[in-house]
Design a protein around this motif. Structure first.
Motif, short mmCIF file in Angstrom:
data_model
loop_
_atom_site.label_atom_id
_atom_site.label_comp_id
_atom_site.label_asym_id
_atom_site.label_seq_id
_atom_site.Cartn_x
_atom_site.Cartn_y
_atom_site.Cartn_z
N ILE A 77 0.24 -3.22 1.79
CA ILE A 77 1.59 -2.08 2.49
C ILE A 77 2.26 -2.69 3.66
CG2 ILE A 77 1.50 0.08 3.62
CD1 ILE A 77 -1.38 0.32 1.55
N SER A 78 1.88 -4.05 4.41
CA SER A 78 2.38 -4.00 5.72
C SER A 78 2.97 -5.31 5.85
CB SER A 78 1.26 -4.01 6.87
OG SER A 78 0.15 -5.54 6.20
N SER A 79 2.98 -6.18 4.81
CA SER A 79 3.90 -6.96 4.44
C SER A 79 4.79 -6.84 3.32
CB SER A 79 2.75 -8.29 4.23
OG SER A 79 2.40 -8.14 2.94
N HIS A 80 4.89 -5.74 3.04
CA HIS A 80 6.15 -5.73 1.46
C HIS A 80 6.15 -4.79 1.36
CE1 HIS A 80 6.20 -9.89 -0.68
NE2 HIS A 80 4.48 -10.08 -0.40
N PHE A 81 5.78 -3.10 1.46
CA PHE A 81 6.13 -2.02 1.65
C PHE A 81 6.85 -1.39 2.47
CE2 PHE A 81 5.50 2.25 1.25
CZ PHE A 81 6.30 2.56 -0.24
N PRO B 262 11.36 10.38 3.68
CA PRO B 262 9.86 10.93 4.28
C PRO B 262 8.80 10.04 3.42
CG PRO B 262 9.78 13.01 3.74
CD PRO B 262 11.44 11.68 3.22
N LEU B 263 7.85 9.67 3.53
CA LEU B 263 6.87 8.94 3.14
C LEU B 263 5.73 10.01 3.53
CD1 LEU B 263 6.37 5.30 4.10
CD2 LEU B 263 6.98 6.21 2.37
N SER B 264 4.52 9.96 2.43
CA SER B 264 3.18 11.05 2.29
C SER B 264 2.11 10.10 1.77
CB SER B 264 3.18 12.60 1.15
OG SER B 264 4.20 13.22 1.21
N ILE B 265 1.02 10.33 2.93
CA ILE B 265 0.52 9.07 2.93
C ILE B 265 -1.29 9.95 2.80
CG2 ILE B 265 -0.85 7.64 4.23
CD1 ILE B 265 1.19 7.42 6.36
N ALA C 128 -1.17 12.88 5.11
CA ALA C 128 0.35 13.05 6.65
C ALA C 128 0.88 12.05 6.32
CB ALA C 128 -0.31 12.22 7.95
N GLN C 129 1.88 12.63 6.81
CA GLN C 129 4.13 12.60 6.46
C GLN C 129 4.36 11.40 7.85
OE1 GLN C 129 6.33 15.67 5.32
NE2 GLN C 129 8.31 14.78 6.38
N ALA C 130 4.92 10.21 7.27
CA ALA C 130 6.05 9.17 8.26
C ALA C 130 7.23 9.95 7.87
CB ALA C 130 4.83 8.36 7.67
N ASN C 131 7.54 10.08 9.04
CA ASN C 131 9.44 10.07 8.60
C ASN C 131 9.93 9.11 9.38
OD1 ASN C 131 9.39 12.86 7.66
ND2 ASN C 131 8.25 13.32 10.31
N ASP D 214 8.09 3.17 11.68
CA ASP D 214 7.74 3.29 13.24
C ASP D 214 6.17 4.60 13.13
OD1 ASP D 214 8.80 0.81 13.40
OD2 ASP D 214 10.30 2.59 14.74
N ASP D 215 6.28 5.73 12.17
CA ASP D 215 5.70 6.41 12.20
C ASP D 215 4.46 6.45 11.36
OD1 ASP D 215 5.87 8.59 13.36
OD2 ASP D 215 6.26 9.46 11.67
N TYR D 216 4.38 4.63 9.89
CA TYR D 216 2.77 5.01 9.95
C TYR D 216 1.95 4.72 9.94
CZ TYR D 216 0.37 2.72 6.04
OH TYR D 216 -0.84 2.89 5.73
N ASN D 217 1.42 3.73 10.74
CA ASN D 217 0.18 4.13 11.34
C ASN D 217 -0.34 5.38 12.65
OD1 ASN D 217 -0.46 1.28 11.07
ND2 ASN D 217 0.35 0.35 12.95
N ASN D 218 0.36 6.11 13.42
CA ASN D 218 -0.34 7.54 13.59
C ASN D 218 -0.04 8.22 12.24
OD1 ASN D 218 -0.08 6.88 16.02
ND2 ASN D 218 2.41 7.48 16.94
N ALA D 219 0.90 8.54 11.40
CA ALA D 219 1.07 9.45 9.95
C ALA D 219 -0.58 8.24 9.18
CB ALA D 219 1.56 9.09 9.18
N LEU D 220 -1.26 7.40 9.04
CA LEU D 220 -2.37 6.68 8.54
C LEU D 220 -3.55 7.50 9.94
CD1 LEU D 220 -3.78 5.00 6.28
CD2 LEU D 220 -3.51 3.44 7.56
#
Ligand SMILES: Nc1nc2c(ncn2[C@@H]2O[C@H](COP(=O)(O)OP(=O)(O)OP(=O)(O)O)[C@@H](O)[C@H]2O)c(=O)[nH]1
Length: 225
Positions: free
Chosen positions: A71-75, A88-91, A185-188, A191-197
């Protein structure tokens, strides 16, 4: 008359256009070709090994699903390079319920089979565009590109029902079914990804606290419990 091209020689020598291998100059050409050929081959072999090592490092060995590192190194890099195609991504953070009990009751090998089976269900029930990864242990994550949490909750609840109705058989023919709890949770932005996780993890905790077999997102009135 036997033609010169029929002289016994390794087949890869046919790759070069030589009329004769007898003259000194031609021999030099051949030897330089041979060393070039093997240098090239060893580069290819190294490239193959590197690719295999990369694949290995980004794949969960039990289920064959991408792992957390993928996830971190590619996606996320892919998302950052083409935001309009992903955000946006839904996690969807998933934790199988009472998995220790399942292992204790039916054995660790059966537990492994369940993890493999669950991965197949994820693959078949979520869209091909979704990333389905094993996050570690009995925890999985699904990332749905271009989806809000509202749309994701509908898919997640449909999948929850699918999983609880899915019966697996042990080698002693016992019928076993499974449930999971999920936080969404949603990442817009990337940079938002870690907080959304983190947010998804809190909702997952809330789903467990509400008795498991539950999907919780910002839209659920009990989300803050
Ligand atoms: N068979 C098998 N079990 C695993 C694997 N990875 C983790 N586990 C087991 O998963 C279990 C997780 O247990 P807990 O963290 O207590 O959670 P739980 O029993 O699912 O309970 P809740 O999460 O509260 O519903 C542990 O017993 C781990 O040994 C694996 O690869 N294979």
């Amino acid at each position: 008359m036997i033609s010169k091209t029929k002289i016994n020689k390794p087949s890869w020598l046919n790759l070069i256009n030589i009329d004769s291998v007898y003259s000194f100059d031609k021999q030099r050409q051949v030897f330089s070709f041979i060393s070039e050929y093997f240098r090239h081959r060893s580069h290819l072999a190294i490239a193959d090994i590197t690719l295999e090592q990369k694949q290995h490092a980004h794949t969960d060995q039990l289920t064959g699903a991408p792992n957390r590192r993928f996830i971190s190194s590619h996606f996320l890099k892919l998302t950052a390079s083409r935001p309009a195609h992903y955000l946006p991504l839904s996690i969807l953070l998933i934790d199988l319920d009472n998995f220790k009990q399942l292992n204790d009751s039916y054995g660790h090998d059966f537990g492994d089979t369940v993890l493999i089976e669950f991965t197949k269900l994820l693959e078949s029930q979520f869209p091909a565009t979704a990333l389905k990864a094993r996050y570690g242990g009995e925890e999985f994550v699904v990332i749905l590109p271009l989806q809000t949490t509202l749309e994701a909750s509908i898919l997640a609840n449909r999948f929850r029902e699918c999983v609880q109705n899915h019966v697996m058989l042990t080698d002693k023919h016992q019928r076993v079914s499974l449930t999971y709890s999920m936080g969404i949770a949603q990442a817009n932005s990337v940079d938002d990804y870690n907080n959304a996780l983190k947010q998804a993890d809190q909702y997952l905790y809330s789903a467990k606290a509400q008795g498991r077999n539950k999907v919780v997102s910002v839209h659920d009135q009990h989300a803050s419990e």
